[in-house]
Design an enzyme around this catalytic site. Structure first.
Site, PDB file in Angstrom:
ATOM      1  N   HIS A  52      60.404  20.929  59.276  1.00  0.00           N
ATOM      2  CA  HIS A  52      59.926  19.389  58.731  1.00  0.00           C
ATOM      3  C   HIS A  52      58.791  18.998  58.699  1.00  0.00           C
ATOM      4  O   HIS A  52      58.211  19.041  58.725  1.00  0.00           O
ATOM      5  CB  HIS A  52      61.189  18.502  60.120  1.00  0.00           C
ATOM      6  CG  HIS A  52      60.511  16.805  59.005  1.00  0.00           C
ATOM      7  ND1 HIS A  52      59.011  16.027  60.271  1.00  0.00           N
ATOM      8  CD2 HIS A  52      60.821  16.130  58.665  1.00  0.00           C
ATOM      9  CE1 HIS A  52      59.738  14.947  59.839  1.00  0.00           C
ATOM     10  NE2 HIS A  52      60.568  14.585  58.728  1.00  0.00           N
ATOM     11  N   SER A  53      58.891  18.151  57.120  1.00  0.00           N
ATOM     12  CA  SER A  53      57.275  17.833  57.103  1.00  0.00           C
ATOM     13  C   SER A  53      56.444  18.740  56.332  1.00  0.00           C
ATOM     14  O   SER A  53      56.603  19.363  56.119  1.00  0.00           O
ATOM     15  CB  SER A  53      56.886  16.647  58.114  1.00  0.00           C
ATOM     16  OG  SER A  53      55.836  15.227  57.640  1.00  0.00           O
TER      17      SER A  53
END
Length: 245
Positions: A86-87
């Protein structure tokens, strides 16, 4: 006797939830300003389907150290792995995903840099809506707690976002300027989730990176914290990636 039959039936159903040819191991990598606890609901959904889930708690002190933390977890896996980031975790899996155990990559509102590219380079291409980040005197980055709910987790309850804001893990600024080499997505099947309401990473940038890499793309109406606010949709993409490997 009936109870025994019911328990046996549940066990069989769980085993059947994971296709025989699928990767049965999933390793989840969090992004900046967060830790692995945000993956809880996604992990529980996957475990209920019979997957073996591991969550990396990397320090966000440097890209090299974060990659080593992922590789340490990969070494403990007993077979093929779907590696999920994520991210900023997308940068980490791009660098760590060359490990031979990794058979697929899933990017969740995440950076997917090209060879010789950094997060800072990508952000310059298509800046995000958020202006909440600020540098500490010793070279770390913090998101302004007053803007955290709006810019990171707008679709989470205010109390949840508030706690995330006051417990955020500050990344070293260098993680955003470090360039990757030999991106794993060039050699591994990859999936990407676009969070259409993302303010921390420009959704247009997410689309650009995923299309550039030839990823299978899913768009979800969600904030940057899509892995927390929409765990079922995120888990479904991970299952799809696992079932094709």
């Amino acid at each position: 006797m009936n109870r025994f039959i019911a328990v046996a039936a549940i066990a069989v159903a769980l085993m059947q939830a994971v296709p025989a040819s699928a990767a049965k191991n999933v390793v989840l990598v969090h992004g900046a300003f967060a830790d692995g606890s945000g993956w809880r609901e996604v992990a529980e959904i996957l475990e209920d389907k019979g997957y073996r889930v591991s969550v990396v708690q990397h320090p966000e002190t440097s890209l090299d150290e974060d990659v080593l933390a992922v590789k340490r977890v990969l070494a403990a896996q007993d077979g093929p792995v779907v590696l999920v980031g994520h991210s900023y975790g997308g940068i980490v899996i791009t660098q760590a995903g060359g490990d031979p155990k990794v058979t697929a990559l899933v990017y969740v509102a995440a950076y997917a840099p090209e060879d010789g590219e950094s997060a800072a380079d990508l952000r310059q291409k298509m800046p995000p809506a958020s202006t909440a980040s600020k540098r500490t005197p010793d070279g770390y980055i913090q998101l302004d707690p007053a803007q955290f709910h709006q810019d990171f987790a707008a679709d989470l309850p205010a109390k949840t976002a508030r706690f995330m804001a006051i417990s955020q893990v500050l990344p070293n600024a260098s993680v955003f300027s470090t360039k990757v080499s030999n991106p794993a997505w060039k050699n591994k099947p990859s999936w990407g989730i676009v969070a259409s309401e993302d303010r921390a990473i420009n959704p247009a940038l997410e689309r650009f990176m995923y299309q550039r890499g030839g990823f299978a793309v899913t768009e979800v109406k969600a904030s940057h914290a899509v892995y927390i606010s929409r765990p079922k949709e995120v888990a479904a993409v991970i299952v799809e990636a696992a079932s094709r490997n």
